[in-house]
Write an enzyme that holds these catalytic residues in place. Structure first.
Site, mmCIF file in Angstrom:
data_model
loop_
_atom_site.group_PDB
_atom_site.id
_atom_site.type_symbol
_atom_site.label_atom_id
_atom_site.label_comp_id
_atom_site.label_asym_id
_atom_site.label_seq_id
_atom_site.Cartn_x
_atom_site.Cartn_y
_atom_site.Cartn_z
ATOM 1 N N HIS A 80 0.828 -1.199 0.000
ATOM 2 C CA HIS A 80 0.000 0.000 0.000
ATOM 3 C C HIS A 80 0.868 1.257 0.000
ATOM 4 O O HIS A 80 1.909 1.321 0.663
ATOM 5 C CB HIS A 80 -0.901 0.022 1.238
ATOM 6 C CG HIS A 80 -2.149 -0.792 1.079
ATOM 7 N ND1 HIS A 80 -3.057 -0.580 0.075
ATOM 8 C CD2 HIS A 80 -2.647 -1.831 1.821
ATOM 9 C CE1 HIS A 80 -4.063 -1.437 0.189
ATOM 10 N NE2 HIS A 80 -3.833 -2.215 1.232
ATOM 11 N N CYS B 96 0.390 2.672 -4.817
ATOM 12 C CA CYS B 96 -0.374 3.846 -5.230
ATOM 13 C C CYS B 96 0.401 5.129 -4.929
ATOM 14 O O CYS B 96 1.221 5.180 -4.009
ATOM 15 C CB CYS B 96 -1.706 3.888 -4.486
ATOM 16 S SG CYS B 96 -2.893 2.689 -5.068
#
Length: 463
Positions: free
Chosen positions: A247, A309
């Site tokens: 993440h 991301c």
């Protein structure tokens, strides 16, 4: 325990880095994407998993010999509770090294096999040449104390020295934002480095949330310690490789060094209790932590891949390149007031000419009035080392956790390996284009290439 006894031991952990990402991108752009299609910042997990179970459909590989020792490693019985250190590292559990193949225990994907149809990609003219070995000077002369002047420089690495790698894959097993392919990514990149670029398994540290050794769980402390190990003792022509799959997100920028108002972050397994890791922590451009970029000498290569991301500027490098091989975001303009008079100004094009004249005037005034300006210039994001970052998407985009060839994987990790498997001899601009081609039509993300210095993107990519 001193830092020399354990890389990062006693390392100061920053406060104030709680989980505070901005609203997810889909909040302004319609409904969220399907599950597991983006590495969005995870919500706080229900619990911190010190000993997480293996993810579903993932068979634990044989224990690997991955240690933090500078010159190799010694074996230690897995049942031992204390992890002795030697030469700045811990001793990993015993077990046979993994086999050098892409496909591991049924969990990873298999990149294209067979002899590539061509060795170089269809972009650019002719086969790329190796990087020059001499120092590369650029930009204007900078005047420091005593009237001495010097010109900024960097040196390409020949990648003929020591090779070390750190591969991090976090699936966040059991959390509401669990990912499927990150552990696979770490193992596949490890195998790719061994087979294609001659890395040795004993010189690759693996941090995954299914690890048996607690020192190989990707906690914040372990990640920072492993980063210290990676750059410790770096020399010219060494080749260091950093891979992160997990993440990523953004947090409000507190000192104004980000054009978009946000710092980029990655999320360790224990981010809820220990905090996330900010890009500034990694580069030490604010003097907070001396970790990944600043310690490197001229001529040392660090190649980083961020499969997460909002990772476009995850390593906070100042030169961002387009698919045509030219600088597309002159981030250095924001640093003129800090004493950096435009490293690589001659490389900037377009409508910046008039702006550059003004900045040069301001910079000259700063240099004349401030005897410490040269030191400030050295503390900016540029580096005489050869630092390259490949990221899975722009800062404003998400990066896909998906499936390729029936296997869970991060889109960027898969595309990087697939592109170099098809075309082993590529320049940087060729590789950027072939990576994007691997994702085109399937994902919206646009992988990015950035560097710590102005570079010739037509030279051969090596690591």
């Amino acid at each position: 325990m001193s830092w020399n006894q354990y890389p990062g031991g006693g390392h100061h952990q920053q406060g104030g880095y709680g989980y505070r990402p901005p609203p997810p991108q889909w909040a302004q752009q319609g409904p969220p994407p399907p599950p597991n299609m983006g590495y969005r910042p995870p919500p706080p997990p229900q619990a911190y998993y010190n000993n997480p179970p293996p993810p579903q459909q993932y068979q634990r590989p044989a224990p690997q010999q991955n240690g933090y020792q500078q010159g190799g490693y010694q074996q230690q019985q897995q049942s031992q509770g204390n992890y002795r250190t030697s030469n700045g590292g811990y001793v990993p559990p015993t077990g046979a090294p993994v086999e050098a193949s892409y496909h591991h225990t049924g969990a990873g994907y298999t990149p294209p096999s067979g002899t590539p149809q061509r060795t170089s990609a269809p972009y650019g003219a002719g086969a790329p040449i190796r990087p020059p070995s001499q120092a590369q000077h650029y930009g204007p002369q900078l005047q420091g104390q005593g009237g001495q002047s010097a010109q900024p420089y960097f040196q390409y690495s020949q990648c003929t020295g020591k090779k070390k790698a750190l591969c991090i894959g976090i699936n966040y097993v059991g959390s509401s934002s669990a990912l499927a392919g990150c552990i696979n990514d770490a193992h596949n990149v490890q195998k790719f480095l061994i087979e294609r670029y001659g890395y040795k398994s004993e010189d690759i540290v693996m941090l995954t949330d299914d690890a048996r050794n607690p020192r190989q769980i990707p906690t914040r402390a372990n990640i920072l310690a492993a980063m210290h190990w990676l750059v410790q003792g770096a020399q010219p022509n060494d080749s260091l490789f950093f891979h992160y799959s997990g993440h990523g997100g953004q947090t409000p920028d507190l000192d104004g060094d980000e054009d978009d108002g946000y710092d980029e972050v990655i999320y360790p397994l224990d981010f809820k209790t220990a905090g996330h890791i900010v890009d500034d922590d990694i580069t030490d451009c604010k003097g907070r932590h001396n970790i990944m970029v600043r310690p490197l000498p001229a001529g040392c290569r660090l190649t980083a891949i961020y499969d997460s991301c909002h990772s476009g500027t995850a390593l906070d490098l100042p030169y961002i390149y387009s698919t045509e091989g030219v600088i597309k975001e002159p981030n250095l303009l924001a640093e003129a007031g800090q004493g950096l008079l435009s490293a690589g100004m001659s490389y900037l094009r377009g409508d910046t000419g008039g702006m550059l004249q003004g900045i040069m005037g301001i910079g000259k005034k700063v240099m004349n009035q401030n005897s410490g300006a040269m030191e400030k210039a050295r503390q900016t994001k540029t580096s005489p080392a050869d630092v390259i970052s490949w990221s899975g998407c722009k800062d404003s985009q998400t990066s896909a956790d998906t499936q390729e060839a029936g296997r869970a994987t991060g889109a960027m990790s898969y595309a990087f390996i697939a592109a170099l498997t098809k075309y082993p001899q590529q320049s940087y601009v060729q590789l950027l284009n072939t990576i994007r081609d691997e994702l085109k039509g399937k994902y919206d993300q646009k992988p990015q290439l950035s560097a710590s210095h102005p570079m010739d993107t037509n030279i051969l990519f090596i690591c």
